[in-house]
Scaffold this active site. Structure first.
Site, PDB file in Angstrom:
ATOM      1  N   CYS A 142      12.688   1.294  20.316  1.00  0.00           N
ATOM      2  CA  CYS A 142      13.033   2.649  20.825  1.00  0.00           C
ATOM      3  C   CYS A 142      11.970   3.682  20.488  1.00  0.00           C
ATOM      4  O   CYS A 142      12.129   4.858  20.803  1.00  0.00           O
ATOM      5  CB  CYS A 142      14.393   3.067  20.258  1.00  0.00           C
ATOM      6  SG  CYS A 142      14.369   3.396  18.496  1.00  0.00           S
ATOM      7  N   ARG A 150       0.848  -1.215   0.000  1.00  0.00           N
ATOM      8  CA  ARG A 150       0.000   0.000   0.000  1.00  0.00           C
ATOM      9  C   ARG A 150       0.875   1.255   0.000  1.00  0.00           C
ATOM     10  O   ARG A 150       0.539   2.261  -0.617  1.00  0.00           O
ATOM     11  CB  ARG A 150      -0.940  -0.020   1.213  1.00  0.00           C
ATOM     12  CG  ARG A 150      -2.048  -1.062   1.065  1.00  0.00           C
ATOM     13  CD  ARG A 150      -2.971  -1.072   2.258  1.00  0.00           C
ATOM     14  NE  ARG A 150      -3.652   0.206   2.428  1.00  0.00           N
ATOM     15  CZ  ARG A 150      -4.182   0.598   3.597  1.00  0.00           C
ATOM     16  NH1 ARG A 150      -4.074  -0.187   4.664  1.00  0.00           N
ATOM     17  NH2 ARG A 150      -4.803   1.759   3.693  1.00  0.00           N
ATOM     18  N   SER A 168     -17.914   5.121   5.853  1.00  0.00           N
ATOM     19  CA  SER A 168     -19.074   4.248   6.087  1.00  0.00           C
ATOM     20  C   SER A 168     -19.553   4.358   7.535  1.00  0.00           C
ATOM     21  O   SER A 168     -20.587   3.815   7.895  1.00  0.00           O
ATOM     22  CB  SER A 168     -18.679   2.794   5.813  1.00  0.00           C
ATOM     23  OG  SER A 168     -17.641   2.423   6.738  1.00  0.00           O
ATOM     24  N   HIS A 209      -5.718   7.203  12.376  1.00  0.00           N
ATOM     25  CA  HIS A 209      -5.345   5.789  12.283  1.00  0.00           C
ATOM     26  C   HIS A 209      -3.913   5.583  11.813  1.00  0.00           C
ATOM     27  O   HIS A 209      -3.551   4.495  11.374  1.00  0.00           O
ATOM     28  CB  HIS A 209      -6.327   5.050  11.353  1.00  0.00           C
ATOM     29  CG  HIS A 209      -7.713   5.019  11.915  1.00  0.00           C
ATOM     30  ND1 HIS A 209      -8.834   4.859  11.135  1.00  0.00           N
ATOM     31  CD2 HIS A 209      -8.167   5.169  13.192  1.00  0.00           C
ATOM     32  CE1 HIS A 209      -9.909   4.874  11.904  1.00  0.00           C
ATOM     33  NE2 HIS A 209      -9.535   5.072  13.154  1.00  0.00           N
ATOM     34  N   GLY A 211     -16.861  10.742   2.757  1.00  0.00           N
ATOM     35  CA  GLY A 211     -16.325   9.447   2.342  1.00  0.00           C
ATOM     36  C   GLY A 211     -16.022   8.457   3.439  1.00  0.00           C
ATOM     37  O   GLY A 211     -14.930   7.876   3.487  1.00  0.00           O
ATOM     38  N   CYS A 250      18.332   2.376  16.920  1.00  0.00           N
ATOM     39  CA  CYS A 250      18.777   1.447  17.979  1.00  0.00           C
ATOM     40  C   CYS A 250      19.331   0.146  17.412  1.00  0.00           C
ATOM     41  O   CYS A 250      19.852  -0.695  18.144  1.00  0.00           O
ATOM     42  CB  CYS A 250      17.615   1.139  18.932  1.00  0.00           C
ATOM     43  SG  CYS A 250      16.357   0.056  18.214  1.00  0.00           S
ATOM     44  N   GLN A 294      -9.505   9.689   8.851  1.00  0.00           N
ATOM     45  CA  GLN A 294      -9.230   8.293   9.212  1.00  0.00           C
ATOM     46  C   GLN A 294      -8.193   7.718   8.246  1.00  0.00           C
ATOM     47  O   GLN A 294      -7.687   6.627   8.463  1.00  0.00           O
ATOM     48  CB  GLN A 294     -10.508   7.449   9.132  1.00  0.00           C
ATOM     49  CG  GLN A 294     -11.614   7.897  10.087  1.00  0.00           C
ATOM     50  CD  GLN A 294     -12.902   7.163   9.797  1.00  0.00           C
ATOM     51  OE1 GLN A 294     -13.246   6.185  10.465  1.00  0.00           O
ATOM     52  NE2 GLN A 294     -13.630   7.608   8.781  1.00  0.00           N
ATOM     53  N   ASN A 295      -7.913   8.431   7.172  1.00  0.00           N
ATOM     54  CA  ASN A 295      -7.031   7.926   6.121  1.00  0.00           C
ATOM     55  C   ASN A 295      -5.568   7.988   6.550  1.00  0.00           C
ATOM     56  O   ASN A 295      -5.158   8.913   7.252  1.00  0.00           O
ATOM     57  CB  ASN A 295      -7.241   8.718   4.825  1.00  0.00           C
ATOM     58  CG  ASN A 295      -8.655   8.567   4.302  1.00  0.00           C
ATOM     59  OD1 ASN A 295      -9.377   7.654   4.695  1.00  0.00           O
ATOM     60  ND2 ASN A 295      -9.065   9.475   3.434  1.00  0.00           N
TER      61      ASN A 295
HETATM   62  N1  APR Z   1     -16.621   9.891  -3.115  1.00  0.00           N
HETATM   63  C1  APR Z   1     -17.218   9.980  -1.897  1.00  0.00           C
HETATM   64  N2  APR Z   1     -17.435   8.919  -1.093  1.00  0.00           N
HETATM   65  C2  APR Z   1     -17.028   7.715  -1.557  1.00  0.00           C
HETATM   66  C3  APR Z   1     -16.411   7.529  -2.815  1.00  0.00           C
HETATM   67  C4  APR Z   1     -16.212   8.692  -3.602  1.00  0.00           C
HETATM   68  N3  APR Z   1     -15.628   8.633  -4.808  1.00  0.00           N
HETATM   69  N4  APR Z   1     -16.154   6.196  -2.980  1.00  0.00           N
HETATM   70  C5  APR Z   1     -16.583   5.580  -1.856  1.00  0.00           C
HETATM   71  N5  APR Z   1     -17.116   6.488  -1.010  1.00  0.00           N
HETATM   72  C6  APR Z   1     -17.684   6.258   0.324  1.00  0.00           C
HETATM   73  C7  APR Z   1     -18.541   5.039   0.429  1.00  0.00           C
HETATM   74  O1  APR Z   1     -19.900   5.389   0.132  1.00  0.00           O
HETATM   75  C8  APR Z   1     -18.348   4.647   1.900  1.00  0.00           C
HETATM   76  O2  APR Z   1     -19.299   5.309   2.708  1.00  0.00           O
HETATM   77  O3  APR Z   1     -16.593   6.039   1.186  1.00  0.00           O
HETATM   78  C9  APR Z   1     -16.967   5.177   2.243  1.00  0.00           C
HETATM   79  C10 APR Z   1     -15.914   4.098   2.375  1.00  0.00           C
HETATM   80  O4  APR Z   1     -16.186   3.367   3.545  1.00  0.00           O
HETATM   81  P1  APR Z   1     -15.047   2.389   4.102  1.00  0.00           P
HETATM   82  O5  APR Z   1     -14.480   1.603   2.973  1.00  0.00           O
HETATM   83  O6  APR Z   1     -15.626   1.685   5.281  1.00  0.00           O
HETATM   84  O7  APR Z   1     -13.872   3.375   4.593  1.00  0.00           O
HETATM   85  P2  APR Z   1     -13.785   4.165   5.957  1.00  0.00           P
HETATM   86  O8  APR Z   1     -15.147   4.619   6.396  1.00  0.00           O
HETATM   87  O9  APR Z   1     -12.751   5.213   5.786  1.00  0.00           O
HETATM   88  O10 APR Z   1     -13.242   3.051   6.990  1.00  0.00           O
HETATM   89  C11 APR Z   1     -12.990   3.493   8.314  1.00  0.00           C
HETATM   90  O11 APR Z   1     -12.036   1.341   8.832  1.00  0.00           O
HETATM   91  O12 APR Z   1     -10.698  -0.460   8.281  1.00  0.00           O
HETATM   92  C12 APR Z   1     -10.750   0.724   8.972  1.00  0.00           C
HETATM   93  O13 APR Z   1      -8.851   1.969   9.547  1.00  0.00           O
HETATM   94  C13 APR Z   1      -9.717   1.696   8.492  1.00  0.00           C
HETATM   95  O14 APR Z   1      -9.838   4.116   8.563  1.00  0.00           O
HETATM   96  C14 APR Z   1     -10.521   2.943   8.124  1.00  0.00           C
HETATM   97  C15 APR Z   1     -11.816   2.743   8.882  1.00  0.00           C
END
Ligand code: APR
Length: 236
Positions: free
Chosen positions: A120, A59, A181, A109, A179, A139, A91-92
């Site tokens: 260390c 990644r 979930s 995160h 963006g 270290c 969260q990214n």
């Molecule tokens: N524009 C806007 N929103 C988008 C797009 C886009 N082009 N593509 C996807 N999405 C939205 C989806 O609708 C969804 O709600 O982004 C969200 C992605 O959700 P997840 O994949 O669950 O990502 P996230 O919410 O950041 O996950 C949270 O979970 O696994 C852990 O640490 C990881 O930080 C992450 C956390």
């Protein structure tokens, strides 16, 4: 400038989707291909350290091949024009907001270009490379790992998030959520700390109704509308 105004711009993987970085829970998401508990949990790391380090190396290398999109640039512009009013929390673990010019990004995160030494605690930025031969430069121990918060680990910046939510509440501020979930952090609850809230996701979700305004479209398409709402809020 009215410095009592506060805007929290909170983001998840959807913000970086149009830059080519996969989200986690969408149909083509990372957690559809990898078992999150094998590659991003304390237990998985104890069971197979190399598998986890390889997952994050891949990644990190991919991050060097992608670029910020218009939504990252919109957030960076708002932070530049309203540095005291706008708080950027994500969260990214990617650095696309920084590469779009955004300062003071709070990464809840962790941060993919960084590694840290379990012996260390030295944190170093290795850019977009695979981890050097695991040996800590400081270290000398073979205890380097990704500087990412895995499931089962304490996330130190959650305290900062709580603190910023309290400040948002006092200021009757604006909560902008792009963006995510809401599977890990309950963004529906965060709307309770704001006088007004804006959501942008690609699909509708159960928590749409908690938000005053919803843009159910890509972040790049929603970016100019979000910018307008934030500027109107701050300038009101
Ligand atoms: N524009 C806007 N929103 C988008 C797009 C886009 N082009 N593509 C996807 N999405 C939205 C989806 O609708 C969804 O709600 O982004 C969200 C992605 O959700 P997840 O994949 O669950 O990502 P996230 O919410 O950041 O996950 C949270 O979970 O696994 C852990 O640490 C990881 O930080 C992450 C956390």
């Amino acid at each position: 400038m009215n410095d009592t105004k506060r805007v929290m711009i909170f983001s998840g993987a959807g913000l970086s989707a149009e830059s080519g970085l996969r989200t986690f829970r969408d149909s083509d998401g990372l957690w559809e291909e990898f078992d999150v508990m094998q590659v991003c949990s304390v237990k998985g790391f104890a069971k197979d350290r190399k598998k986890v380090l390889d997952f994050f190396d891949k990644r990190r290398i991919q991050l060097g091949e992608v670029s910020p999109n218009a939504a990252h640039r919109m957030i960076a512009d708002l932070k530049e024009h309203y540095p005291k009013e706008v708080i950027v929390i994500t969260q990214n673990v990617d650095d696309l907001l920084e590469r779009a010019g955004c300062k003071d990004v709070i990464h809840l995160h962790g941060f993919l270009p960084e590694v840290y030494c379990e012996s260390c605690k030295e944190v170093s930025n290795i850019g977009y490379k695979a981890m050097p031969k695991l040996t800590c430069q400081k270290c000398g121990k073979k205890s380097l790992r990704h500087n990412i918060v895995m499931f089962g680990e304490y996330a130190p910046y959650y305290a900062t998030l709580d603190n910023e939510l309290e400040k948002l509440k006092v200021a009757n501020g604006l909560f902008v959520c792009i963006g995510t979930s809401g599977e890990v952090l309950n963004v529906a609850q965060f709307t309770r700390y704001a006088g007004k809230s804006v959501l942008n996701n690609l699909e509708s979700s159960w928590f749409d109704e908690y938000f005053d305004v919803c843009f159910i479209e890509s972040a790049v398409n929603a970016a100019p509308k979000i910018r307008k709402l934030v500027e109107e809020f701050i300038q009101a």
